[in-house]
Design a protein around this motif. Structure first.
Motif, mmCIF file in Angstrom:
data_model
loop_
_atom_site.group_PDB
_atom_site.id
_atom_site.type_symbol
_atom_site.label_atom_id
_atom_site.label_comp_id
_atom_site.label_asym_id
_atom_site.label_seq_id
_atom_site.Cartn_x
_atom_site.Cartn_y
_atom_site.Cartn_z
ATOM 1 N N GLN A 1 -2.200 -2.515 -10.379
ATOM 2 C CA GLN A 1 -3.399 -2.645 -9.547
ATOM 3 C C GLN A 1 -3.686 -1.383 -8.737
ATOM 4 O O GLN A 1 -4.755 -1.269 -8.131
ATOM 5 N N ASN A 2 -2.741 -0.459 -8.739
ATOM 6 C CA ASN A 2 -2.888 0.763 -7.958
ATOM 7 C C ASN A 2 -3.882 1.710 -8.633
ATOM 8 O O ASN A 2 -3.647 2.194 -9.731
ATOM 9 N N LYS A 3 -4.987 1.974 -7.973
ATOM 10 C CA LYS A 3 -6.034 2.819 -8.552
ATOM 11 C C LYS A 3 -5.706 4.308 -8.442
ATOM 12 O O LYS A 3 -6.405 5.135 -9.021
ATOM 13 N N GLN A 4 -4.654 4.640 -7.703
ATOM 14 C CA GLN A 4 -4.350 6.048 -7.466
ATOM 15 C C GLN A 4 -3.362 6.633 -8.481
ATOM 16 O O GLN A 4 -3.189 7.844 -8.549
ATOM 17 N N ASN B 1 0.829 -1.215 0.000
ATOM 18 C CA ASN B 1 0.000 0.000 0.000
ATOM 19 C C ASN B 1 0.859 1.259 0.000
ATOM 20 O O ASN B 1 0.561 2.234 -0.714
ATOM 21 N N ALA B 2 1.925 1.244 0.799
ATOM 22 C CA ALA B 2 2.816 2.407 0.856
ATOM 23 C C ALA B 2 3.518 2.615 -0.482
ATOM 24 O O ALA B 2 3.637 3.750 -0.967
ATOM 25 N N LEU B 3 3.981 1.539 -1.094
ATOM 26 C CA LEU B 3 4.648 1.646 -2.395
ATOM 27 C C LEU B 3 3.701 2.202 -3.451
ATOM 28 O O LEU B 3 4.100 3.010 -4.297
ATOM 29 N N ALA B 4 2.452 1.772 -3.405
ATOM 30 C CA ALA B 4 1.470 2.280 -4.365
ATOM 31 C C ALA B 4 1.274 3.790 -4.194
ATOM 32 O O ALA B 4 1.163 4.528 -5.185
ATOM 33 N N LEU B 5 1.260 4.256 -2.950
ATOM 34 C CA LEU B 5 1.087 5.687 -2.687
ATOM 35 C C LEU B 5 2.307 6.500 -3.129
ATOM 36 O O LEU B 5 2.184 7.657 -3.522
ATOM 37 N N LEU B 6 3.493 5.886 -3.054
ATOM 38 C CA LEU B 6 4.736 6.592 -3.374
ATOM 39 C C LEU B 6 5.135 6.475 -4.841
ATOM 40 O O LEU B 6 6.087 7.124 -5.278
ATOM 41 N N ALA B 7 4.440 5.651 -5.592
ATOM 42 C CA ALA B 7 4.875 5.311 -6.955
ATOM 43 C C ALA B 7 5.033 6.530 -7.847
ATOM 44 O O ALA B 7 6.039 6.679 -8.553
ATOM 45 N N ASP B 8 4.049 7.428 -7.827
ATOM 46 C CA ASP B 8 4.094 8.592 -8.720
ATOM 47 C C ASP B 8 5.293 9.493 -8.448
ATOM 48 O O ASP B 8 5.714 10.255 -9.315
ATOM 49 N N LYS B 9 5.845 9.416 -7.235
ATOM 50 C CA LYS B 9 7.004 10.241 -6.882
ATOM 51 C C LYS B 9 8.327 9.539 -7.201
ATOM 52 O O LYS B 9 9.390 10.114 -6.974
ATOM 53 N N SER B 10 8.240 8.296 -7.704
ATOM 54 C CA SER B 10 9.436 7.447 -7.722
ATOM 55 C C SER B 10 9.696 6.790 -9.073
ATOM 56 O O SER B 10 10.252 5.684 -9.132
ATOM 57 N N LEU B 11 9.329 7.451 -10.157
ATOM 58 C CA LEU B 11 9.477 6.836 -11.480
ATOM 59 C C LEU B 11 10.915 6.416 -11.789
ATOM 60 O O LEU B 11 11.143 5.288 -12.246
ATOM 61 N N PRO B 12 11.934 7.273 -11.573
ATOM 62 C CA PRO B 12 13.308 6.842 -11.880
ATOM 63 C C PRO B 12 13.730 5.614 -11.075
ATOM 64 O O PRO B 12 14.419 4.732 -11.598
ATOM 65 N N GLN B 13 13.317 5.546 -9.811
ATOM 66 C CA GLN B 13 13.670 4.402 -8.978
ATOM 67 C C GLN B 13 12.991 3.129 -9.497
ATOM 68 O O GLN B 13 13.605 2.052 -9.531
ATOM 69 N N ILE B 14 11.745 3.263 -9.921
ATOM 70 C CA ILE B 14 11.006 2.106 -10.441
ATOM 71 C C ILE B 14 11.648 1.601 -11.728
ATOM 72 O O ILE B 14 11.829 0.388 -11.916
ATOM 73 N N ILE B 15 11.990 2.519 -12.608
ATOM 74 C CA ILE B 15 12.630 2.121 -13.863
ATOM 75 C C ILE B 15 13.955 1.420 -13.580
ATOM 76 O O ILE B 15 14.306 0.431 -14.236
ATOM 77 N N GLY B 16 14.688 1.913 -12.590
ATOM 78 C CA GLY B 16 15.951 1.274 -12.212
ATOM 79 C C GLY B 16 15.744 -0.157 -11.747
ATOM 80 O O GLY B 16 16.510 -1.061 -12.106
ATOM 81 N N PHE C 1 5.381 -4.948 -11.354
ATOM 82 C CA PHE C 1 4.409 -4.569 -12.387
ATOM 83 C C PHE C 1 2.977 -4.782 -11.884
ATOM 84 O O PHE C 1 2.125 -3.895 -12.017
ATOM 85 N N ASP C 2 2.717 -5.945 -11.306
ATOM 86 C CA ASP C 2 1.367 -6.233 -10.810
ATOM 87 C C ASP C 2 0.958 -5.241 -9.729
ATOM 88 O O ASP C 2 -0.187 -4.761 -9.704
ATOM 89 N N PHE D 1 1.269 7.268 -16.179
ATOM 90 C CA PHE D 1 2.295 6.616 -15.361
ATOM 91 C C PHE D 1 2.285 5.113 -15.617
ATOM 92 O O PHE D 1 3.343 4.495 -15.824
ATOM 93 N N LYS D 2 1.100 4.521 -15.621
ATOM 94 C CA LYS D 2 0.998 3.084 -15.862
ATOM 95 C C LYS D 2 1.511 2.723 -17.250
ATOM 96 O O LYS D 2 2.190 1.705 -17.435
ATOM 97 N N ALA D 3 1.190 3.562 -18.228
ATOM 98 C CA ALA D 3 1.647 3.290 -19.593
ATOM 99 C C ALA D 3 3.167 3.353 -19.689
ATOM 100 O O ALA D 3 3.796 2.534 -20.377
ATOM 101 N N GLU D 4 3.752 4.319 -18.995
ATOM 102 C CA GLU D 4 5.206 4.443 -19.034
ATOM 103 C C GLU D 4 5.883 3.254 -18.355
ATOM 104 O O GLU D 4 6.913 2.753 -18.843
ATOM 105 N N ILE D 5 5.302 2.797 -17.258
ATOM 106 C CA ILE D 5 5.838 1.614 -16.588
ATOM 107 C C ILE D 5 5.714 0.398 -17.501
ATOM 108 O O ILE D 5 6.659 -0.394 -17.646
ATOM 109 N N ALA D 6 4.550 0.242 -18.137
ATOM 110 C CA ALA D 6 4.338 -0.897 -19.037
ATOM 111 C C ALA D 6 5.323 -0.870 -20.196
ATOM 112 O O ALA D 6 5.851 -1.913 -20.609
ATOM 113 N N GLU D 7 5.602 0.317 -20.722
ATOM 114 C CA GLU D 7 6.569 0.439 -21.814
ATOM 115 C C GLU D 7 7.957 -0.015 -21.375
ATOM 116 O O GLU D 7 8.654 -0.740 -22.095
#
Length: 391
Positions: free
Chosen positions: A228-231, A194-209, A223-224, A236-242
């Motif tokens: 699944q994060n509705k927030q 839940n915390a990761l889902a809330l922080l995801a939008d602030k953490s794109l470079p870290q996620i890509i890494g 990815f899952d 953002f989801k499209a960029e992660i999927a790419e």
């Protein structure tokens, strides 16, 4: 006239009583023992509550080293934190707010009491829109990193994770994700997700890494979680999927064999890109089509799955995809003409995709379908696609 005088006197008496009550709380706090101070804080309200809560935090912090683990001092600290009124804090200037965050951090550090720490964490979370808690979040990041996962916990770690989800940043994402990957607190897996889902939008470079450094299993779990994060936003989801699709193409191209798990992740990423019509991923989709052809030929992708790839290519990359689909239809026509079994599902998907794109350069391949021994529904679809071409 008498009634008016009486009313004025009543107001004056009320004011004097209020001042007396207020002074009484201050006097009780100043002269009283720790129990009296706690009672004074609890009985206060408004600006007086902020004043006494502030004084109580200062007193508790200043005397902690001398009194050690003292239940009464813990009670005073908790009362002070809970009594701090949000409206008073909102009226503070920025420097005063920052000083208050420092005081809350000191309480968390000085007091090992679970009750004190959870009270501080709840207050910080409640005030996240009022206070700039970056320094507090950094302290909590260190707390998670330096706390042994086997140490008995009475809810403080859970509260820290939840608070970081509210006030943390990209560093917090990395810290929590590392704890999750290491299975440091398996009992708090859902809280970390839940915390990761809330922080995801602030953490794109870290996620890509993480995606670029991870294997299929690691990428799949992340990815899952993010999909699944509705927030999080669609972009953002499209960029992660790419990025996931790009990395899984790389994994497949550099492996001696491709697993069903890798193909499944590729398809999930492509579906998200196609669903959101993320045309920025056109080049990646084209690369995936070439890979998917090989995976389909190798038997690790089914007819229906490859048909999805065909549809996704037409949906996201129609301009660049049209020549590829046309060339592939030509291949299928030759195979069918030579007596090789061709999947009706796949050829139908290609024909319909070319009809939807409408590129007239596919005319010859579509026309040839009507001369090959395909089922009637495929031939009918080819005729319909011919009629939809743009001239």
């Amino acid at each position: 006239m008498k009634k008016s005088i009486a009313f004025v006197l009543l107001i004056m008496v009320s004011c004097l009583y209020a001042e007396s009550a207020s002074d009484s709380s201050r006097v009780k706090f100043i002269k009283g023992n720790i129990g009296d101070k706690t009672a004074a804080v609890r009985e206060s309200s408004g600006n007086e509550a902020a004043e006494l809560a502030n004084a109580a935090i200062d007193f508790a912090s200043a005397n902690k080293a001398v009194l050690g683990d003292d239940r009464d001092l813990d009670g005073l600290a908790v009362a002070a934190v809970l009594a701090f009124p949000a409206d008073s804090i909102a009226a503070y200037d920025e420097s005063t707010k920052n000083a208050l965050v420092v005081k809350f951090a000191q309480l968390f550090t000085l007091f090992p009491s679970d009750t004190v720490r959870i009270a501080v964490l709840n207050k910080i979370s409640m005030l996240h829109e009022t206070l700039s808690a970056g320094s507090f979040a950094s302290m909590l990041n260190d707390f998670l990193q330096n706390t042994d996962g086997s140490t008995p916990d009475n809810g403080v770690v859970k509260a820290v994770i939840s608070t970081l989800g509210t006030v943390g940043g990209s560093e917090s994402f990395t810290v929590i994700y590392t704890c999750l990957a290491q299975k440091k607190w398996p009992q708090y897996q859902n809280d970390m997700n839940n915390a990761l889902a809330l922080l995801a939008d602030k953490s794109l470079p870290q996620i890509i890494g993480i995606i670029q450094d991870g294997d299929t299993k690691t990428i799949r779990s992340l990815f899952d979680l993010l999909m699944q994060n509705k927030q999080t936003s669609a972009s953002f989801k499209a960029e992660i999927a790419e990025n996931v699709l790009t990395e899984t193409i790389y994994i497949a191209d550099n492996s001696s064999s491709v697993t069903k798990d890798t193909v499944s992740l590729q398809l999930n990423a492509m579906r998200m890109i196609s669903q959101l019509k993320w045309t920025r991923s056109a080049a990646v989709i084209i690369s995936f089509f070439d890979l998917a052809k090989r995976e389909y030929a190798a038997g690790v992708m089914t007819d229906d799955e490859f048909a999805e790839v065909v549809n996704g290519t037409a949906n996201v990359a129609p301009i660049d995809g049209s020549p590829l689909l046309t060339a592939y239809l030509t291949e299928l026509n030759k195979q069918a003409e030579n007596g090789t079994k061709v999947s009706d599902t796949v050829v139908l998907a290609v024909v319909n995709a070319l009809g939807a794109i409408g590129d007239k350069t596919s005319f010859d391949s579509l026309l040839y379908v009507t001369y090959v021994n395909y089922p009637e529904n495929v031939i009918a679809a080819a005729r319909d696609a011919l009629a939809r071409l743009k001239w």
